[in-house]
Design an enzyme around this catalytic site. Structure first.
Site, PDB file in Angstrom:
ATOM      1  CD1 TRP A   1      42.122   8.467  46.156  1.00  0.00           C
ATOM      2  CD2 TRP A   1      42.326   5.992  45.469  1.00  0.00           C
ATOM      3  NE1 TRP A   1      42.643   7.422  47.308  1.00  0.00           N
ATOM      4  CE2 TRP A   1      42.933   6.481  46.860  1.00  0.00           C
ATOM      5  CE3 TRP A   1      42.334   4.844  45.134  1.00  0.00           C
ATOM      6  CZ2 TRP A   1      43.132   5.014  47.822  1.00  0.00           C
ATOM      7  CZ3 TRP A   1      42.724   3.903  45.854  1.00  0.00           C
ATOM      8  CH2 TRP A   1      43.089   4.022  47.234  1.00  0.00           C
TER       9      TRP A   1
ATOM     10  CG  PHE B   1      35.797  23.813  54.116  1.00  0.00           C
ATOM     11  CD1 PHE B   1      36.013  22.449  54.759  1.00  0.00           C
ATOM     12  CD2 PHE B   1      36.534  24.782  54.980  1.00  0.00           C
ATOM     13  CE1 PHE B   1      36.661  22.008  55.926  1.00  0.00           C
ATOM     14  CE2 PHE B   1      37.306  24.346  56.074  1.00  0.00           C
ATOM     15  CZ  PHE B   1      37.168  22.880  56.463  1.00  0.00           C
TER      16      PHE B   1
END
Length: 556
Positions: free
Chosen positions: A409, A300
């Site tokens: 990515w 997180f």
């Protein structure tokens, strides 16, 4: 655009022996789980620790439904460091089945920055979580069995604190009554389940240095109290030996690879919003002994994962990061600035500026540990050049930090080389002056107050009377020196999940406190956070299935 699982399937993986060879690990030290996964022998790792690499922590802003890509960035940075000539190992947590079938649908990175084989990693992998669930529930069974057969320890069944565990999101198991059905089934009492990644067995597993240390930690787990308030431990129930046997193979770290063939240890997986949120200490230290650089992540946002990594894992394990990366996306920052998810594809520089306060606070918070972070802007295809330029300017001029646009990515390690060069420069400069946020000797409530004020921007904490009594009791028992592990919502600096951005002046409500004597920390439960998540209205499991050819679909 191909999906993550399509990209992973198209990759040509190297045999796991070839990945191990890059780290100098011989075949006889491997226990293969198929062609592309292996466990590494603990004895070999212990006797072949040759050096101490540089540790790089990847953390992030507070997560939003827009996505941040912390694991993807961790993988991309690891690949990029290898591309620029730094021998790098990645150290990650194992995915939990609960989120995979709930919201995430997978947790092995994405695009061309993935760890593989992603299907195996996202599902049962090497069975570590099943072993942890079994060890946890063995202790539960032995506890109830002891009470059934005469209760020689004098356990007060009103003060049993040990619940059961399952690695699945199932709200119906949060609270229940066990042992119904008559005398043969024992003594009815309130019970319930936590998700396995919130189990103290998971936390002890991930903070243990060896099998002997693990057994000692398991022995210290407190499961109940007697009528005269004496703690009852797993050792009192003679359960820790059998629990360790169940975990013997699981404690060996798992070796896999990225799409570009970088070695990756994927081992352990406590949640960061309800546990300490870091992969196993054994995996991290093994990676540090085998590589020049280790890139790891903490779960997180930096207010939870990084704080716990720095105040708990580094404190217990004697670790010191050489560099820190904070991941942010334009989409997520715009959401922190008030934009609805459906409108994030539209350029909105003013919302970006408004949401920047979240990133700015995280940058400032990392500096409180004596570390200078750099920002990785995880690029999305809909991002505008104007927004990207504005965020780089904000980071430079307002936060006095550096930001790098990353395209891992789409491009793999090549897309993160600029970030990698700067991270390597910082790590090799020796400029980090790491120290935890608070000293061991500080009282538990003051540790919680320090985290709330310094990290969350709160005015103070509000401890419920029952929680205050438990905290005082823990200190009387000699556990006041332990670090604090905060359980709270991951989406906000506050305990209110809807309060985005960088709220200040709020109160952090401490609803309860739980002693994890085996793991070695005290959990402060804040707000409405629960240690057993539920599934969303439309869980990812609805889209996961096998094709007629036996191929898994729906993981992403």
């Amino acid at each position: 655009m191909p999906s993550d699982i399509e990209i992973a399937r198209a990759a040509r993986l190297q045999p796991i022996g070839a990945i191990a060879e890059k780290l100098g690990i011989p075949d006889e030290a491997l226990s293969p789980y198929g062609k592309y996964v292996a466990k590494v022998d603990l004895d070999w790792l212990k006797t072949n620790r040759r050096k101490q690499g540089k540790l790089v922590l990847v953390t992030a802003i507070n997560p939003t439904p827009a996505g941040e890509g912390k694991t993807t960035t961790t993988v991309g940075l690891g690949d990029a460091l290898n591309r620029i000539g730094r021998k790098t190992v990645i150290a990650l947590r194992e995915p939990s089945l609960g989120p995979c079938f709930g919201v995430k649908g997978g947790a092995a990175g994405g695009g061309h920055a993935q760890i593989v084989p992603m299907e195996q990693i996202n599902l049962h992998f090497t069975g570590d979580f099943h072993a942890i669930s079994a060890a946890h529930n063995l202790l539960s069974a032995m506890l109830d069995n002891h009470i059934y057969w005469g209760n020689a320890l004098g356990i007060d069944t009103r003060r049993v604190t040990w619940r059961r565990a399952i690695d699945m999101n199932d709200r119906s198991l949060r609270g229940l009554v066990s042992s119904l059905g008559g005398v043969a089934n024992g003594f009815p009492r309130e019970d319930g389940f936590d998700i396995t990644v919130a189990s103290e067995v998971m936390a002890a597993f991930c903070l243990a240095e060896s099998l002997a240390d693990l057994e000692a930690r398991l022995a210290r787990i407190i499961v109940a109290e007697t009528r005269d308030r004496r703690p009852v431990t797993a050792a009192d129930l003679k359960a820790n030996g059998a629990m360790t046997v169940l975990l013997k193979d699981a404690l060996q770290p798992n070796l896999v690879q990225t799409l570009e063939g970088s070695p990756a240890f994927v081992h352990g997986g406590p949640f960061a919003n309800i546990a300490h949120g870091c992969n196993s200490l054994i995996a991290t230290k093994s990676a540090l002994s085998l590589g020049d650089f280790v890139v790891t992540e903490a779960g997180f946002g930096a207010d939870l994962g990084a704080e716990k990594f720095l105040d708990i894992k580094c404190r217990i394990g004697g670790l010191a990061p050489a560099a820190v990366v904070i991941v942010a996306t334009l989409r997520a920052l715009k959401m922190h600035g008030g934009v609805a998810k459906a409108e994030l594809g539209q350029p909105n520089v003013s919302a970006l500026r408004a949401g920047f306060v979240n990133l700015a606070r995280h940058i400032g918070n990392i500096r409180k540990f004596g570390l200078e972070p750099v920002v990785a802007i995880n690029h999305f295809s809909a991002d505008s050049a104007e927004e990207e330029a504005e965020l780089i300017r904000l980071v430079k001029e307002e936060a006095k930090a550096e930001a790098f646009l990353c395209r891992h990515w789409a491009e793999g390690g090549k897309g993160a080389e600029a970030l990698a060069r700067r991270v390597a420069e910082i790590a090799e400069s020796g400029s980090a002056r790491f120290s935890p946020l608070y000293p061991d000797a500080m009282p538990l409530a003051e540790k919680m107050r320090t985290i709330a004020r310094e990290i969350y921007g709160a005015a103070d904490i509000a401890i419920a009377p029952d929680a205050a009594a438990r905290i005082a009791r823990f200190e009387e028992m000699g556990f006041g020196h332990l670090p604090v592990c905060v359980a709270k919502t991951q989406t906000s600096f506050s305990a209110d999940p809807k309060l985005l951005g960088a709220p200040s002046g709020h109160l952090v409500p401490v609803r309860d406190a739980v002693l994890s004597a085996g793991a070695g920390f005290v959990v402060m439960i804040c707000g409405d956070i629960l240690r057993m998540p539920g599934l969303p209205r439309e869980p990812a499991a609805e889209r996961i299935h096998l094709t007629a050819e036996g191929v898994v679909e729906g993981l992403f």
